[in-house]
Motif scaffolding. Structure first.
Motif, PDB file in Angstrom:
ATOM      1  N   ASP A   1      40.277  48.730  33.659  1.00  0.00           N
ATOM      2  CA  ASP A   1      40.482  47.501  34.422  1.00  0.00           C
ATOM      3  C   ASP A   1      39.191  46.687  34.359  1.00  0.00           C
ATOM      4  O   ASP A   1      38.095  47.233  34.502  1.00  0.00           O
ATOM      5  CB  ASP A   1      40.823  47.846  35.875  1.00  0.00           C
ATOM      6  CG  ASP A   1      41.312  46.640  36.653  1.00  0.00           C
ATOM      7  OD1 ASP A   1      41.697  45.656  36.010  1.00  0.00           O
ATOM      8  OD2 ASP A   1      41.306  46.686  37.895  1.00  0.00           O
ATOM      9  N   TYR A   2      39.323  45.375  34.143  1.00  0.00           N
ATOM     10  CA  TYR A   2      38.154  44.495  34.044  1.00  0.00           C
ATOM     11  C   TYR A   2      38.299  43.385  35.074  1.00  0.00           C
ATOM     12  O   TYR A   2      39.336  42.717  35.150  1.00  0.00           O
ATOM     13  CB  TYR A   2      38.039  43.890  32.640  1.00  0.00           C
ATOM     14  CG  TYR A   2      38.012  44.916  31.542  1.00  0.00           C
ATOM     15  CD1 TYR A   2      36.877  45.675  31.283  1.00  0.00           C
ATOM     16  CD2 TYR A   2      39.142  45.138  30.758  1.00  0.00           C
ATOM     17  CE1 TYR A   2      36.859  46.628  30.280  1.00  0.00           C
ATOM     18  CE2 TYR A   2      39.140  46.087  29.745  1.00  0.00           C
ATOM     19  CZ  TYR A   2      37.986  46.820  29.517  1.00  0.00           C
ATOM     20  OH  TYR A   2      37.983  47.772  28.523  1.00  0.00           O
ATOM     21  N   ARG A   3      37.251  43.172  35.867  1.00  0.00           N
ATOM     22  CA  ARG A   3      37.270  42.140  36.901  1.00  0.00           C
ATOM     23  C   ARG A   3      36.047  41.235  36.771  1.00  0.00           C
ATOM     24  O   ARG A   3      34.941  41.705  36.478  1.00  0.00           O
ATOM     25  CB  ARG A   3      37.308  42.785  38.292  1.00  0.00           C
ATOM     26  CG  ARG A   3      38.635  43.446  38.593  1.00  0.00           C
ATOM     27  CD  ARG A   3      38.634  44.098  39.968  1.00  0.00           C
ATOM     28  NE  ARG A   3      37.759  45.257  40.012  1.00  0.00           N
ATOM     29  CZ  ARG A   3      38.116  46.477  39.613  1.00  0.00           C
ATOM     30  NH1 ARG A   3      39.322  46.680  39.124  1.00  0.00           N
ATOM     31  NH2 ARG A   3      37.275  47.489  39.707  1.00  0.00           N
ATOM     32  N   PHE A   4      36.270  39.957  37.014  1.00  0.00           N
ATOM     33  CA  PHE A   4      35.224  38.941  36.929  1.00  0.00           C
ATOM     34  C   PHE A   4      35.213  38.167  38.248  1.00  0.00           C
ATOM     35  O   PHE A   4      36.263  37.760  38.745  1.00  0.00           O
ATOM     36  CB  PHE A   4      35.477  37.985  35.765  1.00  0.00           C
ATOM     37  CG  PHE A   4      35.633  38.673  34.438  1.00  0.00           C
ATOM     38  CD1 PHE A   4      34.545  38.842  33.596  1.00  0.00           C
ATOM     39  CD2 PHE A   4      36.864  39.158  34.035  1.00  0.00           C
ATOM     40  CE1 PHE A   4      34.688  39.483  32.377  1.00  0.00           C
ATOM     41  CE2 PHE A   4      37.022  39.803  32.815  1.00  0.00           C
ATOM     42  CZ  PHE A   4      35.929  39.969  31.981  1.00  0.00           C
ATOM     43  N   THR A   5      34.023  37.938  38.774  1.00  0.00           N
ATOM     44  CA  THR A   5      33.906  37.263  40.056  1.00  0.00           C
ATOM     45  C   THR A   5      32.805  36.215  39.991  1.00  0.00           C
ATOM     46  O   THR A   5      31.743  36.455  39.414  1.00  0.00           O
ATOM     47  CB  THR A   5      33.588  38.264  41.179  1.00  0.00           C
ATOM     48  OG1 THR A   5      34.576  39.281  41.187  1.00  0.00           O
ATOM     49  CG2 THR A   5      33.554  37.577  42.530  1.00  0.00           C
TER      50      THR A   5
ATOM     51  N   THR B   1      35.716  33.422  43.919  1.00  0.00           N
ATOM     52  CA  THR B   1      36.975  33.580  43.199  1.00  0.00           C
ATOM     53  C   THR B   1      36.918  34.872  42.399  1.00  0.00           C
ATOM     54  O   THR B   1      35.862  35.263  41.893  1.00  0.00           O
ATOM     55  CB  THR B   1      37.239  32.406  42.244  1.00  0.00           C
ATOM     56  OG1 THR B   1      36.159  32.310  41.295  1.00  0.00           O
ATOM     57  CG2 THR B   1      37.344  31.097  43.003  1.00  0.00           C
ATOM     58  N   GLY B   2      38.066  35.534  42.279  1.00  0.00           N
ATOM     59  CA  GLY B   2      38.155  36.779  41.529  1.00  0.00           C
ATOM     60  C   GLY B   2      39.244  36.719  40.488  1.00  0.00           C
ATOM     61  O   GLY B   2      40.346  36.221  40.750  1.00  0.00           O
ATOM     62  N   LEU B   3      38.938  37.191  39.280  1.00  0.00           N
ATOM     63  CA  LEU B   3      39.900  37.246  38.183  1.00  0.00           C
ATOM     64  C   LEU B   3      39.980  38.685  37.683  1.00  0.00           C
ATOM     65  O   LEU B   3      39.025  39.459  37.814  1.00  0.00           O
ATOM     66  CB  LEU B   3      39.499  36.310  37.036  1.00  0.00           C
ATOM     67  CG  LEU B   3      39.392  34.817  37.376  1.00  0.00           C
ATOM     68  CD1 LEU B   3      37.944  34.469  37.714  1.00  0.00           C
ATOM     69  CD2 LEU B   3      39.885  33.962  36.230  1.00  0.00           C
ATOM     70  N   GLU B   4      41.123  39.032  37.073  1.00  0.00           N
ATOM     71  CA  GLU B   4      41.325  40.404  36.619  1.00  0.00           C
ATOM     72  C   GLU B   4      42.021  40.415  35.261  1.00  0.00           C
ATOM     73  O   GLU B   4      42.877  39.572  34.978  1.00  0.00           O
ATOM     74  CB  GLU B   4      42.158  41.177  37.641  1.00  0.00           C
ATOM     75  CG  GLU B   4      42.329  42.649  37.292  1.00  0.00           C
ATOM     76  CD  GLU B   4      43.099  43.409  38.350  1.00  0.00           C
ATOM     77  OE1 GLU B   4      43.061  44.650  38.351  1.00  0.00           O
ATOM     78  OE2 GLU B   4      43.765  42.754  39.180  1.00  0.00           O
TER      79      GLU B   4
END
Length: 563
Positions: free
Chosen positions: A97-101, A118-121
């Motif tokens: 799983d990869y998450r970007f904030t 903001t959070g993206l996945e």
């Protein structure tokens, strides 16, 4: 539960000793020759970071982010923090799983911060925006005025995407997926307690405790802690720091309250500052429990700008004046000019040594467990005839998921920091129930859902401890009390006799009325004095009755009249 990610925070544990990390050492020497009227110029020697200090805190603790999974203290007034964070999680089973904030945070006067995130996945070939968050934090005092420099953090997260990866395995038997596709990310709130301290002017430590609750969906709950300790090495001006950090998380949903997911990860952390305002953090953390991922890798880039000369309105010391000689001269000030100490004016007294307090407040109560009656009363009969619980686990005193009400208390403070009093409140509660009668020999099978509308009241004696913060209108407080609660605890019990068949058993419902119980209560909050004899209060408390399925929490907000 949604695999929610928060850039500005993340978590902490209660069994790991408080170990420390990163700091700096810095001396400014100023001497005066006796019996002379002229002063001697002294050079300002910079040995620490060239960033502003927040209310006397070390610069490493004056940033929004202390390490990849830990926050600490607050920003200097009118400074801005911008951050980009990547988190890659390798699970024991399934794809990673990869998450970007992304986060932007602004420092305000009086030790306040506000932020947006903001959070993206990206998971298993799909991805997109997941959450948008609003955050606020407030430090209780200037640096080193209170041990561990506590800071309160609150966040509300708006779900804007779909759930791509569940943190908690589904309950036995699985669940039905909605025809419209995967469920939406629910809204959630989170509160944290941030602690931080510098030791020996070389080691910096920070710890976060947190609690998060989803408002809808599977009602996921998450609590835990994270902590990190760092120290500078090799490069001057603390450009390179190394340390260790860890994170513990306890995760449940409404179906798994008794079987939580326990995740603990630990590993090294490195922080490198390419420039005075930018920093890169890298933290490979490794799982130590069965529920933890194999590895959780964090990489963050952050930029602190604005407020280059911003310190507290009344700095604790002049220790953190981080200006190079050149930049100080460019400011148009004489670097060799004698610095005169100015005695501050006395502060107004907002809290008395002896005073009566009369508080009036509204309240919202929430139960410790979910009230989730079986959707079919036929199934309730079947379940009971087979010897199983009728409604599973639910709150057995207040009854519903929540209740609204109000109350008040009278306290006498016999000194500035402690007082005793009497508290009372009433809640308007609603408890779902049922009425079933079945006799297969007639035959007859009547079933009806009912609702118990009732008022719950309580009276307690209390002890309150408070800490008025010098030169402010704020006073954090904590209290505990014991007394009686009455009006709740109504029950509906179904008795069945016969074969385990919903349409062949004899069944009858017995109804039991309210009962009085002993109530213990403890909580903490914050008071703000608008005037010497009038203030606002907000707090959170927990009531303990008898057993985990009876306990409840309360948010209170109201006014305080002081005499």
């Amino acid at each position: 539960m949604t695999n929610t990610f928060f850039f500005s925070g993340v978590r902490l544990l209660h069994r790991i000793p408080l170990t420390a990390c990163a700091g700096f050492l810095f001396f400014v020497v100023q001497n005066s020759l006796p019996a002379q009227t002229a002063t001697t110029e002294e050079a300002v020697v910079v040995t620490a970071e060239e960033v502003p200090s927040a209310y006397g805190a070390p610069p490493g603790l004056s940033r929004s982010r202390f390490s990849n999974v830990v926050n600490a203290y607050v920003l200097p007034p009118w400074s801005f923090f911008f951050g980009e964070l990547f988190e890659g999680t390798g699970f024991r089973h399934g794809p990673p799983d990869y998450r970007f904030t992304q986060e932007v945070e602004m420092g305000l006067p009086y030790r306040f911060n506000v932020a947006a995130e903001t959070g993206l996945e990206r998971f298993n070939g799909g991805g997109g925006a997941q959450t948008v968050s609003l955050e606020a934090r407030w430090a209780l005092a200037d640096w080193n005025k209170i041990p561990l420099n506590p800071t309160i953090f609150a966040e509300y997260k708006f779900g804007v995407g779909t759930i791509r990866h569940e943190e908690v395995p589904p309950p036995p038997g699985g669940g039905e997926e909605e025809e419209s596709g995967p469920p939406k990310v629910p809204d959630a709130y989170e509160v944290r307690l941030l602690l931080a301290q510098e030791f020996f002017e070389r080691v910096e430590w920070s710890m976060n405790w947190f609690f998060e609750k989803e408002n809808t969906g599977d009602r996921g709950r998450e609590w835990g802690f994270s902590q990190a300790v760092m120290t500078p090495i090799l490069l001057p001006e603390e450009r390179l720091k190394v340390g260790i950090e860890m994170e513990y998380r306890n995760i449940t949903t409404k179906d798994t309250r008794g079987d939580p997911v326990n995740s603990f990860v630990i590993g090294p952390t490195v922080a490198w500052k390419p420039t005075a305002q930018t920093r890169v953090d890298i933290s490979p953390l490794f799982g130590c429990t069965q529920d933890a991922p194999i590895a959780d890798v964090f990489v963050a880039f952050s930029w602190l700008f604005g407020g280059e000369r911003a310190e507290a309105e009344a700095p604790v010391s002049t220790r953190f004046r981080y200006y190079t000689d050149a930049s100080y001269s460019r400011s148009g000030k004489d670097a060799g000019k004698e610095m005169k100490q100015v005695t501050p004016e006395s502060c107004p007294e907002w809290y008395g040594d002896r005073e009566w307090n009369v508080n009036l407040w509204g309240t919202y109560a929430f139960t410790n467990t979910e009230f989730a009656p079986n959707p079919s009363l036929v199934d309730a009969v079947q379940s009971t005839s087979e010897g199983n619980p009728v409604l599973g686990t639910y709150d057995r005193y207040i009854g519903g998921d929540h209740a609204w009400g109000g109350g008040g208390d009278i306290k006498y403070f016999f000194c500035r920091y402690a007082g005793i009093g009497v508290e009372g409140f009433a809640l308007e509660a609603h408890k779902p129930g049922w009425d079933i009668f079945e006799d297969p020999t007639i035959p007859i099978f009547t079933r009806e859902r009912i609702n118990h509308d009732h008022t719950i009241g309580a009276v307690l004696g209390t002890l309150t401890l408070r800490y008025p913060i010098a030169c402010t209108r704020f006073a954090p407080y904590a209290w505990a009390g014991v007394g009686a609660i009455f009006g709740g605890g109504e029950r509906d019990v179904l008795h069945t006799q016969g074969p385990p068949d919903a349409f062949q058993v004899h069944g009858q419902t017995d109804h039991f009325g309210s009962e009085t119980k002993v109530l213990g209560q403890f909580g903490a909050g914050l008071e703000f004095r608008i005037a010497r004899h009038f203030g606002l209060i907000n707090d959170l408390s927990f009531g303990v009755i008898n057993g985990l399925q009876n306990n409840f929490g309360m948010f209170r907000s109201g006014v305080n009249f002081v005499f």
